[in-house]
Design a protein around this motif. Structure first.
Motif, PDB file in Angstrom:
ATOM      1  N   LEU A   1     -34.555  49.133 -32.136  1.00 27.03           N
ATOM      2  CA  LEU A   1     -33.107  49.169 -32.356  1.00 27.03           C
ATOM      3  C   LEU A   1     -32.443  47.844 -32.006  1.00 27.03           C
ATOM      4  CD1 LEU A   1     -32.190  52.741 -31.046  1.00 27.03           C
ATOM      5  CD2 LEU A   1     -32.126  51.929 -33.408  1.00 27.03           C
ATOM      6  N   ALA A   2     -33.006  47.112 -31.070  1.00 25.56           N
ATOM      7  CA  ALA A   2     -32.396  45.849 -30.629  1.00 25.56           C
ATOM      8  C   ALA A   2     -32.494  44.765 -31.681  1.00 25.56           C
ATOM      9  CB  ALA A   2     -33.066  45.374 -29.338  1.00 25.56           C
ATOM     10  N   THR A   3     -33.443  44.887 -32.581  1.00 24.12           N
ATOM     11  CA  THR A   3     -33.702  43.797 -33.520  1.00 24.12           C
ATOM     12  C   THR A   3     -33.020  43.962 -34.878  1.00 24.12           C
ATOM     13  OG1 THR A   3     -35.734  44.882 -34.245  1.00 24.12           O
ATOM     14  CG2 THR A   3     -35.924  43.265 -32.458  1.00 24.12           C
ATOM     15  N   ARG A   4     -32.152  44.980 -34.995  1.00 25.70           N
ATOM     16  CA  ARG A   4     -31.499  45.181 -36.296  1.00 25.70           C
ATOM     17  C   ARG A   4     -30.074  45.688 -36.095  1.00 25.70           C
ATOM     18  NH1 ARG A   4     -31.588  50.650 -37.617  1.00 25.70           N
ATOM     19  NH2 ARG A   4     -33.099  51.904 -36.505  1.00 25.70           N
ATOM     20  N   SER A   5     -29.335  45.692 -37.166  1.00 24.11           N
ATOM     21  CA  SER A   5     -27.989  46.265 -37.139  1.00 24.11           C
ATOM     22  C   SER A   5     -28.100  47.773 -36.954  1.00 24.11           C
ATOM     23  CB  SER A   5     -27.252  45.976 -38.441  1.00 24.11           C
ATOM     24  OG  SER A   5     -27.088  44.594 -38.604  1.00 24.11           O
ATOM     25  N   ARG A   6     -27.137  48.349 -36.220  1.00 24.16           N
ATOM     26  CA  ARG A   6     -27.188  49.777 -35.920  1.00 24.16           C
ATOM     27  C   ARG A   6     -25.915  50.459 -36.404  1.00 24.16           C
ATOM     28  NH1 ARG A   6     -28.755  46.895 -31.461  1.00 24.16           N
ATOM     29  NH2 ARG A   6     -26.700  47.051 -30.500  1.00 24.16           N
ATOM     30  N   ASN A   7     -26.072  51.703 -36.835  1.00 26.05           N
ATOM     31  CA  ASN A   7     -24.893  52.499 -37.154  1.00 26.05           C
ATOM     32  C   ASN A   7     -24.366  53.103 -35.850  1.00 26.05           C
ATOM     33  OD1 ASN A   7     -26.286  54.947 -36.578  1.00 26.05           O
ATOM     34  ND2 ASN A   7     -27.028  55.065 -38.693  1.00 26.05           N
ATOM     35  N   GLU A   8     -23.318  53.889 -35.921  1.00 27.82           N
ATOM     36  CA  GLU A   8     -22.681  54.415 -34.712  1.00 27.82           C
ATOM     37  C   GLU A   8     -23.620  55.299 -33.884  1.00 27.82           C
ATOM     38  OE1 GLU A   8     -18.880  57.227 -33.781  1.00 27.82           O
ATOM     39  OE2 GLU A   8     -18.605  55.688 -35.321  1.00 27.82           O
ATOM     40  N   ALA A   9     -24.358  56.170 -34.554  1.00 24.30           N
ATOM     41  CA  ALA A   9     -25.294  57.053 -33.851  1.00 24.30           C
ATOM     42  C   ALA A   9     -26.420  56.248 -33.208  1.00 24.30           C
ATOM     43  CB  ALA A   9     -25.860  58.093 -34.811  1.00 24.30           C
ATOM     44  N   GLU A  10     -26.934  55.260 -33.940  1.00 23.61           N
ATOM     45  CA  GLU A  10     -27.999  54.415 -33.390  1.00 23.61           C
ATOM     46  C   GLU A  10     -27.487  53.577 -32.221  1.00 23.61           C
ATOM     47  OE1 GLU A  10     -30.819  53.623 -37.280  1.00 23.61           O
ATOM     48  OE2 GLU A  10     -28.973  52.461 -37.049  1.00 23.61           O
ATOM     49  N   ASP A  11     -26.242  53.146 -32.313  1.00 23.02           N
ATOM     50  CA  ASP A  11     -25.668  52.369 -31.218  1.00 23.02           C
ATOM     51  C   ASP A  11     -25.540  53.220 -29.956  1.00 23.02           C
ATOM     52  OD1 ASP A  11     -24.738  49.758 -30.476  1.00 23.02           O
ATOM     53  OD2 ASP A  11     -22.732  50.647 -30.287  1.00 23.02           O
ATOM     54  N   ALA A  12     -25.159  54.484 -30.120  1.00 20.67           N
ATOM     55  CA  ALA A  12     -25.091  55.396 -28.976  1.00 20.67           C
ATOM     56  C   ALA A  12     -26.486  55.598 -28.377  1.00 20.67           C
ATOM     57  CB  ALA A  12     -24.491  56.727 -29.400  1.00 20.67           C
ATOM     58  N   ARG A  13     -27.476  55.755 -29.245  1.00 19.21           N
ATOM     59  CA  ARG A  13     -28.861  55.917 -28.760  1.00 19.21           C
ATOM     60  C   ARG A  13     -29.321  54.647 -28.058  1.00 19.21           C
ATOM     61  NH1 ARG A  13     -32.659  58.797 -26.381  1.00 19.21           N
ATOM     62  NH2 ARG A  13     -34.740  58.300 -27.113  1.00 19.21           N
ATOM     63  N   PHE A  14     -28.955  53.487 -28.587  1.00 23.65           N
ATOM     64  CA  PHE A  14     -29.337  52.210 -27.971  1.00 23.65           C
ATOM     65  C   PHE A  14     -28.757  52.115 -26.561  1.00 23.65           C
ATOM     66  CE2 PHE A  14     -28.705  47.631 -27.222  1.00 23.65           C
ATOM     67  CZ  PHE A  14     -30.011  47.201 -27.367  1.00 23.65           C
ATOM     68  N   LYS A  15     -27.520  52.535 -26.387  1.00 22.27           N
ATOM     69  CA  LYS A  15     -26.901  52.516 -25.053  1.00 22.27           C
ATOM     70  C   LYS A  15     -27.631  53.464 -24.107  1.00 22.27           C
ATOM     71  CE  LYS A  15     -22.422  50.996 -26.658  1.00 22.27           C
ATOM     72  NZ  LYS A  15     -21.043  51.357 -26.963  1.00 22.27           N
ATOM     73  N   GLU A  16     -28.011  54.627 -24.618  1.00 21.35           N
ATOM     74  CA  GLU A  16     -28.774  55.586 -23.816  1.00 21.35           C
ATOM     75  C   GLU A  16     -30.131  54.998 -23.431  1.00 21.35           C
ATOM     76  OE1 GLU A  16     -30.507  60.158 -24.124  1.00 21.35           O
ATOM     77  OE2 GLU A  16     -29.705  59.186 -25.900  1.00 21.35           O
ATOM     78  N   LEU A  17     -30.788  54.369 -24.397  1.00 19.90           N
ATOM     79  CA  LEU A  17     -32.096  53.763 -24.132  1.00 19.90           C
ATOM     80  C   LEU A  17     -31.990  52.616 -23.133  1.00 19.90           C
ATOM     81  CD1 LEU A  17     -33.550  53.791 -27.731  1.00 19.90           C
ATOM     82  CD2 LEU A  17     -34.467  55.045 -25.772  1.00 19.90           C
TER      83      LEU A  17
END
Length: 68
Positions: free
Chosen positions: A25-41
């Motif tokens: 997830l860190a190496t690409r653009s993220r949508n809103e749901a992926e961004d929330a998951r990235f913060k959780e991760l």
């Protein structure tokens, strides 16, 4: 380099999975749901780092007492 020599040598299989997902997830653009998951991760990976530090401290202390 052996697994114990790597910074994440004490990672559980779950921590390894979280790190892999985090890296992807860190190496690409993220949508809103992926961004929330990235913060959780981010939080989960930091907890894994704390776990690793605790394990390393324990092993180092045990090694110190085994030779003294």
């Amino acid at each position: 380099m052996s697994e114990k020599e790597t910074p994440n040598g004490f990672d559980t299989s779950q921590c390894k999975a979280w790190r892999a997902e985090y890296s992807a997830l860190a190496t690409r653009s993220r949508n809103e749901a992926e961004d929330a998951r990235f913060k959780e991760l981010t939080k989960l990976v930091r907890e894994c780092d704390e776990y690793n530090a605790s394990c390393e401290a324990f092993v180092n202390e045990a090694a110190y007492f085994s030779i003294n």
